[in-house]
Design a protein around this motif. Structure first.
Motif, PDB file in Angstrom:
ATOM      1  N   HIS A  79      48.874 138.056   8.430  1.00 43.87           N
ATOM      2  CA  HIS A  79      48.019 137.393   7.443  1.00 43.87           C
ATOM      3  C   HIS A  79      46.758 138.183   7.112  1.00 43.87           C
ATOM      4  CE1 HIS A  79      50.394 133.990   9.219  1.00 43.87           C
ATOM      5  NE2 HIS A  79      50.557 133.748   7.937  1.00 43.87           N
TER       6      HIS A  79
ATOM      7  N   GLY B 124      53.091 141.125   3.968  1.00 44.52           N
ATOM      8  CA  GLY B 124      52.953 139.708   4.268  1.00 44.52           C
ATOM      9  C   GLY B 124      53.438 139.315   5.644  1.00 44.52           C
ATOM     10  N   LEU B 125      53.793 140.293   6.474  1.00 45.87           N
ATOM     11  CA  LEU B 125      54.251 139.986   7.833  1.00 45.87           C
ATOM     12  C   LEU B 125      53.094 139.587   8.740  1.00 45.87           C
ATOM     13  CD1 LEU B 125      56.949 142.764   8.423  1.00 45.87           C
ATOM     14  CD2 LEU B 125      57.291 140.378   7.770  1.00 45.87           C
TER      15      LEU B 125
ATOM     16  N   THR C 273      55.481 133.263   7.801  1.00 52.05           N
ATOM     17  CA  THR C 273      54.833 134.092   6.777  1.00 52.05           C
ATOM     18  C   THR C 273      54.991 133.565   5.360  1.00 52.05           C
ATOM     19  OG1 THR C 273      56.812 135.467   6.539  1.00 52.05           O
ATOM     20  CG2 THR C 273      55.200 136.125   8.205  1.00 52.05           C
TER      21      THR C 273
ATOM     22  N   CYS D 163      54.836 134.877  15.713  1.00 56.76           N
ATOM     23  CA  CYS D 163      55.198 133.956  14.634  1.00 56.76           C
ATOM     24  C   CYS D 163      55.055 132.498  15.053  1.00 56.76           C
ATOM     25  CB  CYS D 163      56.628 134.230  14.169  1.00 56.76           C
ATOM     26  SG  CYS D 163      56.816 135.792  13.281  1.00 56.76           S
TER      27      CYS D 163
END
Length: 764
Positions: free
Chosen positions: A696, A693-694, A667, A586
């Motif tokens: 891309h 959606g975690l 996200t 992330c």
């Protein structure tokens, strides 16, 4: 007129005058850079050596030299029967600038001659500029600085080379603003000819050269002058392999006969016990660039690789086929991961005694609570996340309902992807995929190689040495019972690349294995040095179940810090990116995951071991000495109090809130949704993580490089040069434990916080 006809003939029937820079023109590479333009040294991008001999007009000339990446050395000797006796020792350096659009360097020369006593020392700088992939401009000044018994004349050299495609170039060279020369070079059918002709000045010497490559690493050339007699020759070696050196088609065997892992592992720190993914990728790049590698046999005997690695191999198989190549997969153990890697090959050949395993996905979790209770040891773990099942083997006797439901869903999703890949091997013409037959095969524990052939997953049963004859007969209807193959093992050997394309450096960082303090220290050290390395972007390759929550947070923070330096970051998740590893992902601008990847596990747990019961059983007693009520809270000699548990839970709740915030920021998913729908320790397969959606997008290593190119604005004409920052796997048990017993006890007296998932899947 005669010279003009000779010139036209050479232009029409010649190829590059090579050894690299055999011409000596400053706009070319200049004979490994050790004799000609010193800036040409780094333009070659390959370590090598060069030797040449020439006899003309009574003068004998001998040269020998070698170069490393940025430095080189050479020796020249000239003599004749009239008293000429000269020798030169050269030390050179060269460096690239601006994505290899420019090169600069210098040459220090020690010159001795029979004409004077002592040694003349000189320094000669040079520069190459390549503003476009087809144009090279060069300048050097021989003897710019000098020191010795005689004053050496400064000689200015300038030149330009225009490349017309990959086979033809024309160069113009000026020496000391007086001597003007032209050089024409053409490549044809593996041979190179060059023709040098004077244009203006006192130099009236014509030269024709012929050169060729042998075995990919050796080049040899001969040269002729006006009398059309060979007057000299050269031979050179370069460590990088020239993929265009092959002259005939070959059957190439690629041994993938051990574990293929993200980073190469060493056995006892010496021999490799696995093949690193970068070596495999490098080998496929050689195959893709070598026109002779038209038929490739992937030997999966002893292969062991996870689904993400197998998918990477499958992608390169598709690239080979798109280039017009033919690919055969050979197996001695037919398993889902091997079949995934071979999903797009032209033929599958199975060893006759191999067994075919198609059991579905299976795994197990061992629960330790029972034996710990008998020993009197209590593992005091707390967690934030009902699906964070890694604590359950120590605190429960069986899986919780939430954990079982989540893991079963994960298994089914991964297995469905495997079925889809393998079912493609069962297609016959335009008939639909028969997945029912695969489901029937899953009901048998072990199936023979014959069974795999009947199911349509194998084309024939042969031994490996019979494959070349089978391939020639199958694809070309050629009977060649004694045909063999050449073995190309995965390696780090570079490709000898003579292109003038600019190259953008992209750093590669591996997050592989358990995230611990050793990985944290190594990664942070590399990331701190990254802004000064001239890289355009950072690719973070992740294949990790997680690890220390604090170490993961520090690495995430270091990635976010790189934004100050405008370095785009792309995370590529391989087999897994869960817990702390997903936390790190992330920190990237984009997250790309394999469809097979295990993603998520947003949660945390922590705790300590309470060994007071065991100590009581064996007669040990601990008597604390402390300044405050909770000074010994981390001790393994007593359990936690309710107050201490509440404080620990508060810390984990705070960290979990930060975790979901990090995911939301990366996200764009609302933090409350991250918590309620995707958090709590849930894991999911990569394609579902994309839907959620975690991540891309879905894809592998090269897809991540494509995203790097977009974010860093790297043009398609510019090649990407990977610079690997670290290759170690942190999850390695040292052969010799250097910790003292006291250190071990102190480690036990720490409260540990983890974000890690166990290995769940077996049997692939």
């Amino acid at each position: 007129m005669k010279k003009f006809v000779i010139s036209l003939f050479a232009m029409a029937a010649s190829a590059f005058a090579y050894l690299p820079g055999e011409s000596g023109f400053v706009s070319l590479d200049g004979a490994h850079g050790v004799f000609g333009n010193p800036a040409g040294l780094s333009a070659l991008d390959s370590r090598g050596a060069l030797a040449s001999y020439q006899y003309d007009d009574g003068v004998t000339e001998f040269r020998i030299g070698g170069n490393l990446d940025h430095f080189g050395a050479g020796f020249e000797y000239h003599f004749n029967g009239d008293g000429m006796d000269e020798s030169r020792w050269n030390l050179t350096h060269g460096f690239s600038l601006f994505d290899r659009s420019a090169f600069w360097g210098g040459r220090v020369t020690a010159f001795r001659s029979a004409d004077f006593k002592g040694t003349e020392w000189t320094y000669s700088p040079g520069i190459l500029i390549r503003p476009f992939r087809f144009l090279s401009l060069g300048y050097s000044c021989d003897n710019l600085l000098y020191l010795g018994p005689t004053s050496m004349e400064r000689i200015h050299n300038a030149g330009a080379t225009l490349r017309l495609g990959d086979f033809l170039s024309a160069s113009y060279d000026v020496e000391n603003w007086k001597e003007h020369r032209l050089l024409f070079e053409l490549s044809l059918a593996g041979f190179r000819f060059g023709f040098k002709m004077p244009v203006y000045g006192d130099d009236d010497e014509y030269m024709l050269t012929l050169s060729t490559s042998f075995g990919g690493y050796v080049d040899a050339s001969i040269k002729m002058f006006d009398d059309f007699l060979p007057k000299g020759g050269s031979i050179g070696f370069h460590a990088s392999r020239n993929p265009k050196a092959s002259r005939s088609a070959q059957i190439v065997r690629v041994p993938l006969n051990m574990e293929v892992s993200e980073v190469e592992k060493k056995f006892l720190f010496f021999a490799p016990s696995s093949i690193g993914l970068m070596k495999v990728r490098n080998l496929f790049e050689h195959l893709l660039r070598d026109p002779a590698a038209g038929l490739v046999v992937l030997d999966f005997s002893g292969y062991n690789g996870n689904l993400a690695i197998s998918e990477e191999i499958n992608r390169y198989v598709k690239k080979l086929k798109a280039r017009g190549g033919l690919v055969i997969a050979y197996m001695d153990d037919v398993r889902p991961s091997v079949l995934t890697a071979a999903a797009n090959v032209d033929r599958v050949v199975v060893e006759p005694s191999a067994h075919f395993t198609w059991l579905g996905l299976g795994g197990g979790i061992t629960f330790y609570k029972g034996i710990l209770d008998k020993l009197g040891v209590k593992v005091e773990f707390l967690r934030h996340g009902a699906f964070k099942s890694a604590v359950e083997p120590y605190t429960a006797d069986s899986m919780s309902v939430n954990a079982r439901e989540n893991i079963e869903t994960l298994y089914k999703d991964i297995w469905e992807l495997v079925r889809m890949r393998v079912a493609a091997r069962m297609k016959t013409g335009t008939a639909p995929v028969n997945t029912e037959k695969l489901d029937e095969l899953a009901q048998k524990p072990v199936i023979t190689a014959i069974g795999a052939k009947k199911a349509g997953l194998a084309d024939t049963l042969l031994y490996i040495d019979q494959v070349p004859a089978y391939a020639l007969k199958t694809f070309f209807d050629i009977d060649a019972p004694y045909a063999g193959f050449r073995t190309w093992a995965p390696s780090n050997t570079k490709i000898f690349d003579e292109s003038w394309n600019h190259r953008a450096k992209v750093a590669l960082l591996n997050i592989n294995g358990t995230i611990d303090s050793r990985m944290e220290e190594s990664v942070l050290d590399n990331l701190r040095r990254l802004p000064g390395m001239g890289v355009k972007a950072l690719l973070v390759r992740i294949s990790s179940p997680g690890g220390s929550a604090i170490a993961s947070d520090k690495i995430w923070g270091a990635l976010k810090n790189l934004r100050r330096f405008d370095i785009p970051i792309v995370a590529s998740i391989g087999s897994s990116g869960t817990s702390g590893a997903y936390y790190i992902a992330c920190g990237a601008d984009k997250i790309i995951a394999e469809p097979f990847a295990i993603v998520g596990s947003i949660g945390i747990y922590g705790g300590k071991i309470d060994a007071s019961g065991l100590m009581q059983k064996v007669g040990l007693r601990n008597e604390p000495v402390k300044t405050n009520d909770y000074s010994d809270a981390r001790s393994f000699a007593r359990p936690w109090t309710d107050t201490e548990k509440a404080a620990l839970q508060e810390y984990m709740d705070d960290f979990y809130n930060r975790f979901t915030g990090v995911v939301s920021q990366a996200t764009g998913i609302d933090q409350a949704v991250v918590d309620s729908v995707y958090g709590g320790g849930r894991v999911m397969v990569g394609w579902k993580a994309k839907e959620a959606g975690l991540v891309h997008s879905l894809g592998g290593f090269d897809d991540a490089l494509d995203e790097v190119r977009k974010l860093a604005d790297i043009p398609k004409s510019t090649e990407i040069e990977l610079m690997q920052l670290n290759t170690e796997d942190s999850f390695v048990v040292p052969f010799v434990n250097t910790k003292s017993f006291g250190d071990f006890i102190r480690d036990m007296e720490r409260t540990q916080f983890w974000a890690i998932e166990p290995t769940l899947i077996d049997g692939l």
